[in-house]
Design an enzyme around this catalytic site. Structure first.
Site, PDB file in Angstrom:
ATOM      1  N   GLN A  78      16.084  42.065   3.421  1.00  0.00           N
ATOM      2  CA  GLN A  78      16.911  41.677   4.221  1.00  0.00           C
ATOM      3  C   GLN A  78      17.105  42.042   5.606  1.00  0.00           C
ATOM      4  O   GLN A  78      17.020  41.650   6.565  1.00  0.00           O
ATOM      5  CB  GLN A  78      18.101  41.184   3.450  1.00  0.00           C
ATOM      6  N   HIS A 125      14.705  41.914   8.473  1.00  0.00           N
ATOM      7  CA  HIS A 125      14.671  40.693   9.282  1.00  0.00           C
ATOM      8  C   HIS A 125      14.765  40.681  10.863  1.00  0.00           C
ATOM      9  O   HIS A 125      14.324  40.273  11.811  1.00  0.00           O
ATOM     10  CB  HIS A 125      15.260  39.564   8.665  1.00  0.00           C
ATOM     11  N   GLU A 162      23.942  33.263   2.184  1.00  0.00           N
ATOM     12  CA  GLU A 162      22.899  32.298   2.168  1.00  0.00           C
ATOM     13  C   GLU A 162      21.850  32.449   0.913  1.00  0.00           C
ATOM     14  O   GLU A 162      21.566  31.757   0.260  1.00  0.00           O
ATOM     15  CB  GLU A 162      21.933  32.924   3.505  1.00  0.00           C
ATOM     16  N   HIS A 163      21.796  34.020   0.697  1.00  0.00           N
ATOM     17  CA  HIS A 163      21.027  34.330  -0.518  1.00  0.00           C
ATOM     18  C   HIS A 163      21.904  34.931  -1.414  1.00  0.00           C
ATOM     19  O   HIS A 163      22.847  36.015  -0.788  1.00  0.00           O
ATOM     20  CB  HIS A 163      19.722  35.254  -0.282  1.00  0.00           C
ATOM     21  N   ASP A 198      11.446  33.418  -0.771  1.00  0.00           N
ATOM     22  CA  ASP A 198      11.216  33.386   0.793  1.00  0.00           C
ATOM     23  C   ASP A 198       9.885  32.829   0.921  1.00  0.00           C
ATOM     24  O   ASP A 198       9.614  32.203   1.805  1.00  0.00           O
ATOM     25  CB  ASP A 198      11.223  34.663   1.250  1.00  0.00           C
ATOM     26  N   HIS A 251      37.261 -11.149   8.747  1.00  0.00           N
ATOM     27  CA  HIS A 251      36.616 -10.649   7.484  1.00  0.00           C
ATOM     28  C   HIS A 251      36.859 -11.810   6.288  1.00  0.00           C
ATOM     29  O   HIS A 251      36.001 -11.899   5.721  1.00  0.00           O
ATOM     30  CB  HIS A 251      37.205  -9.403   7.217  1.00  0.00           C
TER      31      HIS A 251
END
Lengths: 432, 432
Positions: free
Chosen positions: B256, B259, B323-324, B357, B416
């Site tokens: 991670q 990145h 996220e993960h 991934d 209506h």
């Protein structure tokens, strides 16, 4: 209605144009101020705004159980029965949207699946005013309950006497929603976004409102809160062929037009007779309509368009991407299959939009302003997240590992490759 | 990593804090200027930006079939095989997300259903630069194809020699995507939003990018274009118990961290031994990591948190909404059932994030920055709209009609009610 006969395709885009929103900057500035005020002063700010906008001095911002009990007693039995039936229909259709996805073994030992998890905290905004939209509370509350959202917060503006509309409270009780906040407008959205002593902060905000509420919901997204969808004035497009009943078509157009002066109403037909007779019917029905003034204003901007073929009518509708699409034609199934952009579709002569607005079972919170091109209406999914899972065994790692190593190295991400390599080495050493 | 031992629950929110985004106003202003420029000058503006940002003079903005053929020949066979396998896995898992919902008769004669319709025009943005993310192209292209989106437009920045990375082109060919535009950055998003001579306008834009691309996607939403989700730096949270392998955990944290310098990395454990050994492993593995400089910078902001129980670790994770989420524990199924907020979850010691991934089958386009509280990752659904339909027969109208009349009158919407009443009268007269 303005009538256009066989307009050239080059003119269609202009005919599909919605009225441009007025300058929003001033509204945004005022909403920003309200957000800052609610953030700083919390409940005290909400009380001040209730005084200012709703003309009422509130002590307790939360509706009490006693208020709910008293309100329920005021709702006529016939209306209670109708709401219960609508609730049952909406529940049945939204329950059918539950999906069961089984785990998938993409390679031997590599298993992937999804789990539906409710959004934990949701806020439902229901406008007050002359027409309290208890139907919208049904449309949001039913899927929230079906999804199993643990915390459901309802905000709605107080009436002049400090109470909340009794039908709203009856519907909330039917839905089992007990956290009900007397707050409306941008200040209610601000409270749901940041939380106050009385109002829990939420993860996602649903519900319609005026331009201040809409601007506030957009602002809320800057603070990490999700919203149901971008909002605009309500709209209908009716495709009517020569089999259509002009009185029905006129009634459908008028039921859209009575929503507000900015409602968008479009009639598309391949029969000039139907267009002319519908116009005559509109005049006739308007004469006895309580909200005739509103409807008349909306109709000045509305359009009737004569086209040559069913294909042309469908193409025009798909380009416009209406919130509501009524197929007042002899064989609606054929056209229905070709719809690429619409919020909700009503097939045939006995299916008025009003049915979907209240009780057929479909949701009436739908994309407007062309957003049917890229958004769905509210559904069970709107209250769920789908979390993906995966589990890989030693065998699975041997299968998928080399693929990952190769791809990670090709993207220049060596640590990714190594996370696999280390594990492959461990598997190999254990197998020796 | 900063280590926190048994922090008091009152401190958890601070430990869950993401690094605040820097002042975005200047970026927004520049992106707004780029949007106006692309709107006015179209392709000419795109060529100027390619010169300015990518250092290349382009004639044709579209990739030609000849370029694709030439590129494919350059991709090593092993990498081709790996990408084909990943494609097959991603396809298999996303195909399992297809749902079949049958029509539901909510009352006799009242039938409701949903139809899945692809978003008609989608744009996929794939960043270029040092690490061309062909894996992201798989993650977006596979569900776009499965959904059946008629128009798929790929934009990606040109390399210095005016070509597009060969692996990107190979992957595009594998996906059957032939509309490939040499444009990157905010200008690519602007072109997808408004269209130019070479770039078709789209309804929804997907894909990651730097802060300019992210700001441009947010701006695109003001022009009626939808986007996949709000974006932020990538992040992982690992829950590790005493059964965890510190070398594996370290490798996952590092994959991670590599990145980018703003990647978010959190380790939660109930074992101080695991935390200490993982730290030692990180140091050891860093020594030979090509992207060590980037990873080291990300790790300075990362945290290891010692908590007492599995329940505490799960609660901490759900509040953070990673996220993960990697469950490096002996019995991951139990914890997995309790996850309420995460993008994608990895169970057990042989399931590295790297697998998801690239190639396990799950999608890697996931909610960051806490948005796992209210968003799902990209899936087949992201490329579909669910349009609701209803058809009511004369019998159905007799059943549901009175419910609609009662509710519409209670909301003060007489038109209506009348849309139903007129039809009920027609049914009655026909039945006489």
């Amino acid at each position: 209605m303005q009538v256009f006969q066989y307009p050239d395709q080059t003119q269609w885009a202009a005919l599909q144009q919605r009225a441009a929103a007025q300058e929003a900057q001033e509204i945004e500035q005022r909403v920003l101020g309200i957000f800052q005020d609610v953030r700083q002063r919390g409940d005290a700010a909400l009380r001040d705004y209730a005084q200012q906008f709703d003309g009422v001095q509130l002590q307790d911002l939360r509706v009490t159980p006693e208020e709910i009990t008293a309100a329920v007693a005021q709702v006529p039995a016939e209306l209670q029965t109708a709401i219960r039936q609508a609730h049952a229909n909406i529940w049945k259709f939204h329950a059918s949207q539950r999906t069961e996805e089984k785990p998938v073994e993409t390679m031997p030992g590599v298993t992937c699946w999804r789990r539906s998890v409710p959004v934990q905290r949701v806020g439902l905004y229901i406008p007050g005013g002359t027409a309290p939209l208890f139907s919208t509370l049904l449309m949001l509350g039913v899927p929230a309950r079906l999804a199993g959202c643990p915390e459901v917060v309802l905000t709605t503006p107080p009436q002049k006497d400090g109470s909340v509309n009794s039908v709203i409270l009856f519907t909330a009780q039917l839905l089992g929603i007990s956290t009900i906040i007397k707050a409306g407008g941008a200040q209610a959205i601000a409270a749901l976004t940041g939380g106050t002593d009385s109002v829990p902060a939420v993860d996602k905000i649903f519900g319609p409102g005026n331009r201040y509420v809409t601007a506030a919901k957009q602002l809320a997204t800057r603070y990490g809160v999700a919203i149901d969808m971008p909002a605009g004035p309500s709209e209908v497009l009716v495709i009517a062929d020569s089999s259509a009943n002009p009185a029905f078509v006129a009634a459908d157009l008028l039921s859209q037009a009575e929503h507000g002066p900015d409602s968008q109403v479009i009639l598309v037909s391949d029969s000039m007779t139907v267009i002319e007779q519908t116009q005559a019917e509109i005049e006739r029905q308007l004469a006895t309509l309580p909200r005739a003034a509103v409807a008349t204003q909306a109709l000045t901007e509305s359009r009737a368009i004569l086209l040559r073929t069913p294909e042309d009518m469908l193409y025009f509708s798909n380009q416009y991407a209406p919130e509501h699409l009524i197929l007042a034609v002899q064989h609606p199934e054929q056209l229905a299959e070709g719809v690429t952009s619409a919020g909700s579709v009503f097939l045939g002569h006995y299916t008025p939009e009003a049915a979907g607005d209240y009780a057929s079972g479909t949701n009436h919170t739908l994309p407007t302003n062309g957003y049917a091109r890229n958004y769905s209406g509210v559904s069970l999914d709107s209250f769920l997240k789908k979390i993906t899972y995966q589990r890989i065994t030693a065998e699975g790692l041997l299968n998928v590992g080399p693929v990952v190593e190769t791809m990670a190295e090709a993207e220049g991400l060596s640590a990714h490759a190594r996370a696999v390599t280390l594990r492959l080495e461990a598997v190999a050493s254990q197998q020796q």
